[in-house]
Design a protein around this motif. Structure first.
Motif, PDB file in Angstrom:
ATOM      1  N   MET A 129       1.075  -7.965   4.620  1.00 17.65           N
ATOM      2  CA  MET A 129       1.816  -7.637   3.399  1.00 17.65           C
ATOM      3  C   MET A 129       0.869  -7.220   2.276  1.00 17.65           C
ATOM      4  O   MET A 129       1.150  -6.272   1.529  1.00 17.65           O
ATOM      5  CB  MET A 129       2.677  -8.828   2.969  1.00 17.65           C
ATOM      6  CG  MET A 129       3.846  -9.091   3.894  1.00 17.65           C
ATOM      7  SD  MET A 129       4.713 -10.627   3.538  1.00 17.65           S
ATOM      8  CE  MET A 129       5.414 -10.257   1.945  1.00 17.65           C
ATOM      9  N   LEU A 130      -0.267  -7.906   2.156  1.00 14.15           N
ATOM     10  CA  LEU A 130      -1.236  -7.542   1.128  1.00 14.15           C
ATOM     11  C   LEU A 130      -1.818  -6.154   1.396  1.00 14.15           C
ATOM     12  O   LEU A 130      -2.011  -5.361   0.463  1.00 14.15           O
ATOM     13  CB  LEU A 130      -2.353  -8.581   1.065  1.00 14.15           C
ATOM     14  CG  LEU A 130      -2.024  -9.865   0.326  1.00 14.15           C
ATOM     15  CD1 LEU A 130      -3.121 -10.898   0.519  1.00 14.15           C
ATOM     16  CD2 LEU A 130      -1.821  -9.584  -1.154  1.00 14.15           C
ATOM     17  N   GLN A 131      -2.098  -5.858   2.658  1.00 12.35           N
ATOM     18  CA  GLN A 131      -2.628  -4.535   3.003  1.00 12.35           C
ATOM     19  C   GLN A 131      -1.604  -3.440   2.696  1.00 12.35           C
ATOM     20  O   GLN A 131      -1.956  -2.375   2.181  1.00 12.35           O
ATOM     21  CB  GLN A 131      -3.024  -4.484   4.476  1.00 12.35           C
ATOM     22  CG  GLN A 131      -4.291  -5.246   4.775  1.00 12.35           C
ATOM     23  CD  GLN A 131      -4.619  -5.279   6.261  1.00 12.35           C
ATOM     24  OE1 GLN A 131      -3.748  -5.095   7.106  1.00 12.35           O
ATOM     25  NE2 GLN A 131      -5.885  -5.524   6.573  1.00 12.35           N
ATOM     26  N   GLN A 132      -0.329  -3.702   2.987  1.00 18.16           N
ATOM     27  CA  GLN A 132       0.707  -2.720   2.678  1.00 18.16           C
ATOM     28  C   GLN A 132       0.844  -2.524   1.171  1.00 18.16           C
ATOM     29  O   GLN A 132       1.070  -1.403   0.696  1.00 18.16           O
ATOM     30  CB  GLN A 132       2.043  -3.156   3.290  1.00 18.16           C
ATOM     31  CG  GLN A 132       2.070  -3.072   4.793  1.00 18.16           C
ATOM     32  CD  GLN A 132       3.345  -3.637   5.388  1.00 18.16           C
ATOM     33  OE1 GLN A 132       4.258  -4.016   4.673  1.00 18.16           O
ATOM     34  NE2 GLN A 132       3.411  -3.692   6.713  1.00 18.16           N
ATOM     35  N   THR A 133       0.694  -3.588   0.414  1.00 15.47           N
ATOM     36  CA  THR A 133       0.751  -3.484  -1.047  1.00 15.47           C
ATOM     37  C   THR A 133      -0.401  -2.630  -1.571  1.00 15.47           C
ATOM     38  O   THR A 133      -0.214  -1.796  -2.462  1.00 15.47           O
ATOM     39  CB  THR A 133       0.720  -4.878  -1.682  1.00 15.47           C
ATOM     40  OG1 THR A 133       1.797  -5.653  -1.165  1.00 15.47           O
ATOM     41  CG2 THR A 133       0.807  -4.819  -3.197  1.00 15.47           C
ATOM     42  N   LEU A 134      -1.585  -2.814  -1.035  1.00 21.05           N
ATOM     43  CA  LEU A 134      -2.737  -2.020  -1.447  1.00 21.05           C
ATOM     44  C   LEU A 134      -2.569  -0.551  -1.068  1.00 21.05           C
ATOM     45  O   LEU A 134      -2.980   0.345  -1.813  1.00 21.05           O
ATOM     46  CB  LEU A 134      -4.029  -2.586  -0.830  1.00 21.05           C
ATOM     47  CG  LEU A 134      -4.495  -3.919  -1.374  1.00 21.05           C
ATOM     48  CD1 LEU A 134      -5.681  -4.444  -0.573  1.00 21.05           C
ATOM     49  CD2 LEU A 134      -4.856  -3.819  -2.842  1.00 21.05           C
ATOM     50  N   ASN A 135      -1.956  -0.307   0.077  1.00 19.69           N
ATOM     51  CA  ASN A 135      -1.735   1.067   0.516  1.00 19.69           C
ATOM     52  C   ASN A 135      -0.711   1.787  -0.349  1.00 19.69           C
ATOM     53  O   ASN A 135      -0.729   3.018  -0.435  1.00 19.69           O
ATOM     54  CB  ASN A 135      -1.296   1.126   1.981  1.00 19.69           C
ATOM     55  CG  ASN A 135      -2.433   0.809   2.930  1.00 19.69           C
ATOM     56  OD1 ASN A 135      -3.598   0.988   2.581  1.00 19.69           O
ATOM     57  ND2 ASN A 135      -2.102   0.335   4.110  1.00 19.69           N
ATOM     58  N   MET A 136       0.174   1.063  -0.994  1.00 24.76           N
ATOM     59  CA  MET A 136       1.180   1.693  -1.878  1.00 24.76           C
ATOM     60  C   MET A 136       0.518   2.332  -3.094  1.00 24.76           C
ATOM     61  O   MET A 136       1.018   3.298  -3.654  1.00 24.76           O
ATOM     62  CB  MET A 136       2.208   0.660  -2.345  1.00 24.76           C
ATOM     63  CG  MET A 136       3.184   0.272  -1.259  1.00 24.76           C
ATOM     64  SD  MET A 136       4.360  -1.053  -1.689  1.00 24.76           S
ATOM     65  CE  MET A 136       4.686  -0.854  -3.394  1.00 24.76           C
ATOM     66  N   GLY A 137      -0.635   1.806  -3.485  1.00 20.45           N
ATOM     67  CA  GLY A 137      -1.326   2.329  -4.648  1.00 20.45           C
ATOM     68  C   GLY A 137      -2.132   3.580  -4.380  1.00 20.45           C
ATOM     69  O   GLY A 137      -2.670   4.191  -5.291  1.00 20.45           O
ATOM     70  N   LYS A 138      -2.214   4.006  -3.156  1.00 18.65           N
ATOM     71  CA  LYS A 138      -3.015   5.205  -2.815  1.00 18.65           C
ATOM     72  C   LYS A 138      -2.274   6.469  -3.116  1.00 18.65           C
ATOM     73  O   LYS A 138      -1.143   6.656  -3.044  1.00 18.65           O
ATOM     74  CB  LYS A 138      -3.402   5.188  -1.340  1.00 18.65           C
ATOM     75  CG  LYS A 138      -4.451   4.133  -1.045  1.00 18.65           C
ATOM     76  CD  LYS A 138      -4.874   4.228   0.393  1.00 18.65           C
ATOM     77  CE  LYS A 138      -5.925   3.193   0.709  1.00 18.65           C
ATOM     78  NZ  LYS A 138      -6.358   3.252   2.069  1.00 18.65           N
TER      79      LYS A 138
END
Length: 138
Positions: A129-138
């Motif tokens: 979930m944290l990785q998906q959250t970080l990917n949303m900011g790209k």
């Protein structure tokens, strides 16, 4: 609740279940030990868990981890067996065996192993979930 708290909670669960697995392994390893006295006989041991409520109430968190409060010995009776030919027999011909029920210990081992695995899965889900959250900011 922050996703980072999930790692604390699942980590405390993994640590507690690791203690439970080690205690169970010790019980199984000593299940066939014999002694010539009641005092020298191995007794089954069990961990005692406690929720970390003091931290939770102080910090007003929803999630509460677990900690090992201690390890206690079972007070169930030992097995006394008449075996005068045994080298460990006392003066009356008795040997004393631990109060370890191997079947119960095996079930406890499976339960602890599954609980450990579930805590690992929770940590992996939080990581994803944290990785998906970080990917949303790209």
């Amino acid at each position: 609740m922050s996703l980072f708290n999930i790692f604390d909670v699942s980590g405390s669960g993994m640590s507690a279940q690791s203690v439970r697995l080690n205690t169970t392994a010790s019980n199984i390893a000593n299940a066939d030990a014999v002694s010539s006295s009641v005092d020298g006989t191995y007794r089954a041991r069990y961990p005692v868990f406690e929720a970390e409520l003091a931290k939770a109430s102080y910090q007003q968190q929803e999630a509460v981890g677990v900690q090992v409060k201690g390890i206690v010995e079972s007070d169930s009776p030992l097995q006394k067996e008449f075996a005068p030919q045994h080298p460990m027999a006392d003066k009356d011909g008795f040997i004393y065996k631990p109060n370890v029920n191997v079947m119960e210990q095996m079930a406890d081992m499976i339960s602890a192993s599954r609980s450990y695995q579930m805590n690992v899965q929770v940590a992996e889900a939080a990581k994803s979930m944290l990785q998906q959250t970080l990917n949303m900011g790209k």
